[in-house]
Design a protein around this motif. Structure first.
Motif, PDB file in Angstrom:
ATOM      1  N   CYS A  68       0.825  -1.201   0.000  1.00  9.10           N
ATOM      2  CA  CYS A  68       0.000   0.000   0.000  1.00  9.10           C
ATOM      3  C   CYS A  68       0.867   1.261   0.000  1.00  9.10           C
ATOM      4  O   CYS A  68       0.537   2.248  -0.666  1.00  9.10           O
ATOM      5  CB  CYS A  68      -0.924  -0.030   1.212  1.00  9.10           C
ATOM      6  N   ALA A  71       2.218   2.107  -3.471  1.00  8.12           N
ATOM      7  CA  ALA A  71       1.249   2.502  -4.503  1.00  8.12           C
ATOM      8  C   ALA A  71       1.238   4.016  -4.686  1.00  8.12           C
ATOM      9  O   ALA A  71       1.626   4.764  -3.799  1.00  8.12           O
ATOM     10  CB  ALA A  71      -0.138   2.011  -4.115  1.00  8.12           C
ATOM     11  N   LEU A  72       0.738   4.436  -5.853  1.00  8.97           N
ATOM     12  CA  LEU A  72       0.729   5.868  -6.165  1.00  8.97           C
ATOM     13  C   LEU A  72      -0.574   6.558  -5.803  1.00  8.97           C
ATOM     14  O   LEU A  72      -0.585   7.739  -5.480  1.00  8.97           O
ATOM     15  CB  LEU A  72       1.025   6.061  -7.661  1.00  8.97           C
ATOM     16  N   SER A  73      -1.678   5.833  -5.873  1.00  9.99           N
ATOM     17  CA  SER A  73      -2.964   6.447  -5.566  1.00  9.99           C
ATOM     18  C   SER A  73      -3.700   5.605  -4.531  1.00  9.99           C
ATOM     19  O   SER A  73      -3.316   4.486  -4.222  1.00  9.99           O
ATOM     20  CB  SER A  73      -3.815   6.560  -6.833  1.00  9.99           C
ATOM     21  N   GLU A  74      -4.810   6.161  -4.023  1.00 14.21           N
ATOM     22  CA  GLU A  74      -5.574   5.461  -2.997  1.00 14.21           C
ATOM     23  C   GLU A  74      -6.200   4.182  -3.536  1.00 14.21           C
ATOM     24  O   GLU A  74      -6.189   3.145  -2.894  1.00 14.21           O
ATOM     25  CB  GLU A  74      -6.648   6.391  -2.442  1.00 14.21           C
ATOM     26  N   GLY A  75      -6.746   4.234  -4.731  1.00 14.81           N
ATOM     27  CA  GLY A  75      -7.351   3.055  -5.348  1.00 14.81           C
ATOM     28  C   GLY A  75      -6.319   1.967  -5.627  1.00 14.81           C
ATOM     29  O   GLY A  75      -6.566   0.781  -5.434  1.00 14.81           O
ATOM     30  N   GLU A  76      -5.164   2.402  -6.122  1.00 11.45           N
ATOM     31  CA  GLU A  76      -4.082   1.453  -6.378  1.00 11.45           C
ATOM     32  C   GLU A  76      -3.568   0.858  -5.057  1.00 11.45           C
ATOM     33  O   GLU A  76      -3.203  -0.310  -5.005  1.00 11.45           O
ATOM     34  CB  GLU A  76      -2.954   2.164  -7.117  1.00 11.45           C
ATOM     35  N   CYS A  77      -3.574   1.661  -4.025  1.00 10.64           N
ATOM     36  CA  CYS A  77      -3.147   1.201  -2.691  1.00 10.64           C
ATOM     37  C   CYS A  77      -4.032   0.049  -2.221  1.00 10.64           C
ATOM     38  O   CYS A  77      -3.535  -0.998  -1.802  1.00 10.64           O
ATOM     39  CB  CYS A  77      -3.207   2.362  -1.703  1.00 10.64           C
ATOM     40  N   PRO A 105      -7.922   3.569   3.972  1.00  7.31           N
ATOM     41  CA  PRO A 105      -7.166   4.821   3.904  1.00  7.31           C
ATOM     42  C   PRO A 105      -7.858   5.890   4.744  1.00  7.31           C
ATOM     43  O   PRO A 105      -9.077   6.037   4.702  1.00  7.31           O
ATOM     44  CB  PRO A 105      -7.191   5.186   2.421  1.00  7.31           C
ATOM     45  N   ASP A 145       4.244  12.526   1.994  1.00  6.83           N
ATOM     46  CA  ASP A 145       4.742  12.890   0.674  1.00  6.83           C
ATOM     47  C   ASP A 145       6.127  13.507   0.856  1.00  6.83           C
ATOM     48  O   ASP A 145       6.275  14.536   1.514  1.00  6.83           O
ATOM     49  CB  ASP A 145       3.775  13.884   0.016  1.00  6.83           C
TER      50      ASP A 145
END
Length: 148
Positions: A68, A71-77, A105, A145
């Motif tokens: 997680c 990953a780059l985005s929340e959905g991808e996480c 998240p 970040d």
């Protein structure tokens, strides 16, 4: 004439011989000690299975958190962590059952990764106590970040 003695006298001789006979004492002592030893041994084995299952769940949660975080985005996480956790849980299918990955998240970069409803133990050993009332294994990751 020896056969003509009173039956009670003969009976006391048999009882006296029975009480003096020590041939079965080792077997009785072994049965008492072996039963205690086997209870202790199976208790250690049962505790070992429960402990190994909890360690396996901690590993699954850590792998989900690592996926997680990468990953780059929340959905991808969520999708990456769920896939990694399901793969890791498949490896422990004989030890951990009914486990469901949960990735939540949150705000301020917090990600809660947990395994819900896991039963730890070996179904082959029915005498192993059920410890399903233990709390779920959960880890919180704080993702920041680096660019600010």
């Amino acid at each position: 004439m020896a056969n003509m003695c009173h039956p009670r006298l003969r009976e006391t001789g048999y009882v006296r011989n029975f009480l003096r006979d020590r041939r079965g004492t080792v077997a009785i002592e072994f049965a008492m000690v072996a039963s205690l030893f086997l209870m202790l041994l199976f208790g250690i084995i049962a505790f070992g299975f429960q402990f190994a299952g909890r360690i396996a769940l901690s590993y699954v949660v850590a792998e989900g958190g690592r996926a997680c975080v990468a990953a780059l985005s929340e959905g991808e996480c969520v999708s990456a962590a769920t896939a990694v956790m399901n793969d890791a849980l498949a490896g422990y299918s004989g030890l951990v059952t009914n486990a469901t990955p949960a990735i939540t998240p949150g705000t301020n970069g917090r990600i809660v990764v947990s395994v819900i409803g896991a039963n730890v133990g070996l179904p082959v050993l029915p005498f192993v106590p059920d410890l399903s009332n233990l709390p779920d294994v959960s880890t919180t990751f704080i993702v920041t970040d680096p660019l600010g």
